[in-house]
Design a protein around this motif. Structure first.
Motif, short mmCIF file in Angstrom:
data_model
loop_
_atom_site.label_atom_id
_atom_site.label_comp_id
_atom_site.label_asym_id
_atom_site.label_seq_id
_atom_site.Cartn_x
_atom_site.Cartn_y
_atom_site.Cartn_z
N UNK A 1 0.90 -1.01 0.19
CA UNK A 1 0.50 -0.13 0.10
C UNK A 1 0.75 1.55 -0.15
N UNK A 2 2.29 0.81 0.55
CA UNK A 2 2.58 2.58 0.50
C UNK A 2 3.58 2.59 -0.80
N UNK A 3 3.50 1.82 -1.95
CA UNK A 3 3.93 2.11 -3.50
C UNK A 3 5.10 1.27 -3.53
N UNK A 4 5.49 0.16 -2.53
CA UNK A 4 6.70 -0.11 -2.50
C UNK A 4 7.06 -1.59 -3.37
N UNK A 5 7.68 -2.17 -4.58
CA UNK A 5 8.18 -3.42 -5.68
C UNK A 5 7.77 -4.81 -4.34
N UNK A 6 7.83 -5.63 -4.66
CA UNK A 6 7.97 -6.81 -3.92
C UNK A 6 9.55 -7.04 -3.41
N UNK B 1 10.74 -6.74 0.45
CA UNK B 1 12.17 -7.56 0.25
C UNK B 1 13.00 -7.81 0.85
N UNK B 2 13.38 -6.53 0.21
CA UNK B 2 15.01 -6.12 0.30
C UNK B 2 14.95 -4.94 1.92
N UNK B 3 14.27 -4.74 1.80
CA UNK B 3 13.80 -3.39 3.10
C UNK B 3 13.89 -4.68 4.50
N UNK C 1 11.65 -15.41 1.50
CA UNK C 1 12.11 -15.75 0.14
C UNK C 1 11.78 -14.54 -1.23
N UNK C 2 11.50 -15.04 -1.12
CA UNK C 2 11.31 -14.41 -2.47
C UNK C 2 9.82 -14.87 -3.71
N UNK C 3 9.75 -16.19 -4.04
CA UNK C 3 8.71 -16.41 -4.05
C UNK C 3 7.13 -16.11 -3.02
N UNK C 4 7.55 -16.06 -1.73
CA UNK C 4 6.68 -15.53 -0.59
C UNK C 4 6.26 -14.23 -0.78
#
Length: 100
Positions: free
Chosen positions: A21-26, A30-32, A43-46
């Motif tokens: 909702x903050x507009x971040x990409x997946x 994940x990185x944050x 996990x990236x897939x999750x």
């Protein structure tokens, strides 16, 4: 504290939704999260799975979806009712409903 969060899948999903909702990409989310919780803890897939659901408008944080009626039930249900739900009203909204 991070161990508790990693064990609480519902809370993690809430964080995924917040970041979506903050507009971040997946990838950004994940990185944050991995910076805060530890390297490669998510996990990236999750996270991609959840972001895809959110993009489709599904904000339900439960993993499982309600089961759909079996095709056998649907065939029997629609054959018995002529393709209409039981109690289906075929008249105008200004007509009196049929008596039962």
């Amino acid at each position: 504290m991070t161990e508790n969060l990693l064990d609480d899948h519902h809370a993690l999903r809430g964080v995924f939704l917040f970041m979506f909702l903050q507009g971040h990409s997946s990838n950004e989310a994940r990185r944050t999260m991995c910076e805060v919780l530890g390297a490669d803890t998510i996990p990236r897939t999750t996270i991609k799975f959840w972001f895809k659901r959110f993009e489709e408008g599904n904000y339900n944080l439960e993993k499982t979806e309600p089961r759909k009626a079996s095709s056998q039930y649907r065939r029997r249900y629609f054959n018995d009712t002529g393709g209409r739900a039981p109690g289906y009203f075929t008249g105008s909204i200004f007509d009196s409903p049929p008596s039962t």
